[in-house]
Write a protein that holds these residues in place. Structure first.
Motif, PDB file in Angstrom:
ATOM      1  N   THR A 259      81.493  54.252  42.551  1.00 38.13           N
ATOM      2  CA  THR A 259      80.918  54.985  43.678  1.00 38.13           C
ATOM      3  C   THR A 259      80.335  54.059  44.736  1.00 38.13           C
ATOM      4  O   THR A 259      80.156  54.469  45.876  1.00 38.13           O
ATOM      5  N   ARG A 260      80.029  52.821  44.334  1.00 36.88           N
ATOM      6  CA  ARG A 260      79.541  51.817  45.286  1.00 36.88           C
ATOM      7  C   ARG A 260      79.583  50.455  44.597  1.00 36.88           C
ATOM      8  O   ARG A 260      79.904  50.351  43.426  1.00 36.88           O
ATOM      9  N   ALA A 261      79.249  49.421  45.304  1.00 35.94           N
ATOM     10  CA  ALA A 261      79.240  48.076  44.733  1.00 35.94           C
ATOM     11  C   ALA A 261      77.952  47.844  43.951  1.00 35.94           C
ATOM     12  O   ALA A 261      76.933  48.477  44.207  1.00 35.94           O
ATOM     13  N   GLY A 262      77.996  46.929  43.005  1.00 34.05           N
ATOM     14  CA  GLY A 262      76.793  46.538  42.283  1.00 34.05           C
ATOM     15  C   GLY A 262      76.657  47.209  40.936  1.00 34.05           C
ATOM     16  O   GLY A 262      77.409  48.107  40.564  1.00 34.05           O
ATOM     17  N   HIS A 263      75.651  46.766  40.201  1.00 31.73           N
ATOM     18  CA  HIS A 263      75.402  47.274  38.855  1.00 31.73           C
ATOM     19  C   HIS A 263      74.897  48.710  38.842  1.00 31.73           C
ATOM     20  O   HIS A 263      74.934  49.363  37.810  1.00 31.73           O
ATOM     21  N   GLU A 264      74.424  49.208  39.955  1.00 35.83           N
ATOM     22  CA  GLU A 264      73.931  50.586  40.025  1.00 35.83           C
ATOM     23  C   GLU A 264      75.048  51.586  40.299  1.00 35.83           C
ATOM     24  O   GLU A 264      74.805  52.781  40.406  1.00 35.83           O
ATOM     25  N   ALA A 265      76.269  51.113  40.433  1.00 40.04           N
ATOM     26  CA  ALA A 265      77.402  51.995  40.719  1.00 40.04           C
ATOM     27  C   ALA A 265      77.635  52.957  39.566  1.00 40.04           C
ATOM     28  O   ALA A 265      77.329  52.663  38.412  1.00 40.04           O
ATOM     29  N   GLN A 266      78.162  54.101  39.906  1.00 41.90           N
ATOM     30  CA  GLN A 266      78.555  55.082  38.904  1.00 41.90           C
ATOM     31  C   GLN A 266      80.075  55.106  38.814  1.00 41.90           C
ATOM     32  O   GLN A 266      80.770  54.742  39.765  1.00 41.90           O
ATOM     33  N   ALA A 267      80.588  55.553  37.682  1.00 36.68           N
ATOM     34  CA  ALA A 267      82.024  55.704  37.496  1.00 36.68           C
ATOM     35  C   ALA A 267      82.421  57.099  37.944  1.00 36.68           C
ATOM     36  O   ALA A 267      81.848  58.088  37.497  1.00 36.68           O
ATOM     37  N   ASP A 268      83.381  57.171  38.858  1.00 31.91           N
ATOM     38  CA  ASP A 268      83.961  58.429  39.320  1.00 31.91           C
ATOM     39  C   ASP A 268      85.340  58.519  38.678  1.00 31.91           C
ATOM     40  O   ASP A 268      86.252  57.790  39.048  1.00 31.91           O
ATOM     41  N   VAL A 269      85.481  59.384  37.669  1.00 37.73           N
ATOM     42  CA  VAL A 269      86.713  59.472  36.892  1.00 37.73           C
ATOM     43  C   VAL A 269      87.449  60.765  37.237  1.00 37.73           C
ATOM     44  O   VAL A 269      86.847  61.841  37.264  1.00 37.73           O
ATOM     45  N   SER A 270      88.739  60.636  37.496  1.00 30.61           N
ATOM     46  CA  SER A 270      89.623  61.782  37.727  1.00 30.61           C
ATOM     47  C   SER A 270      90.759  61.718  36.723  1.00 30.61           C
ATOM     48  O   SER A 270      91.329  60.648  36.497  1.00 30.61           O
ATOM     49  N   VAL A 271      91.062  62.848  36.101  1.00 24.21           N
ATOM     50  CA  VAL A 271      92.151  62.904  35.125  1.00 24.21           C
ATOM     51  C   VAL A 271      93.044  64.097  35.430  1.00 24.21           C
ATOM     52  O   VAL A 271      92.647  65.032  36.131  1.00 24.21           O
ATOM     53  N   GLY A 272      94.225  64.072  34.872  1.00 27.78           N
ATOM     54  CA  GLY A 272      95.140  65.198  34.919  1.00 27.78           C
ATOM     55  C   GLY A 272      95.732  65.395  33.535  1.00 27.78           C
ATOM     56  O   GLY A 272      96.064  64.418  32.854  1.00 27.78           O
TER      57      GLY A 272
END
Length: 173
Positions: free
Chosen positions: A83-96
């Motif tokens: 979601t952004r740079a750095g260690h504070e970023a979150q994972a935005d996962v999309s699946v099908g």
């Protein structure tokens, strides 16, 4: 190929959701996961081995939902974005996902964002499965977990082993 977007589908009180999970993985050992899913007044427990923690978690979802999904689903796509740079970023996962026995069928999309990549991955997968279940008119509340498919695994927090408890209590005292 048809893609079904989950962001247009309202969340239902009967939808499946992840109650808890645990996974272990390492370079010198196999990966294992266990989880508890809940929905429609029921709980499904399962465990699985996999090629990495994410694979083990997704296989555990498949094992837990075998009473609902029969032959199961196939992961057709998997995408991770920060979601952004750095260690504070979150994972935005999309699946099908699509039905295993219907390779040319509609692909149902799911997604999740979390600071933990494993959490985001399994929640996105469950989101896609919820879209498939809704499209097929499968009512989670009327589905009863099959005995034997919901056994508690030794890594489940609710599982107790008297010998392990004795060892741990001696170690911690």
């Amino acid at each position: 190929m048809t893609l079904s977007r989950t962001d247009t589908r309202p969340t239902s009180a009967g939808d499946l959701h992840l109650e808890r999970w645990a996974a272990s993985s390492g370079s010198e050992r196999g990966s294992r996961a266990n989880l508890v899913l809940a929905g429609g007044g029921h709980r499904w427990r399962a465990n699985a081995d996999g090629n990495g923690a994410i694979d083990a978690l997704l296989r555990a979802v498949d094992n837990a939902l075998a009473p609902l999904l029969g032959d199961g689903v196939v992961l057709a796509s998997f995408e991770v974005r920060a979601t952004r740079a750095g260690h504070e970023a979150q994972a935005d996962v999309s699946v099908g996902v699509h039905r295993r026995d219907q390779p040319d069928a509609t692909i149902y999309a799911g997604g999740a964002v979390d600071e933990n990549l494993l959490q985001a991955s399994v929640v996105a997968y469950i989101d896609a499965v919820n879209a498939l279940l809704a499209a097929e008119g499968i009512d989670v509340a009327s589905a009863v977990p099959t005995p034997g498919e919901t056994e508690t695994h030794e890594t489940d927090p609710e599982h107790t082993s008297s010998s392990k408890d004795r060892i741990m209590s001696a170690y911690n005292s």
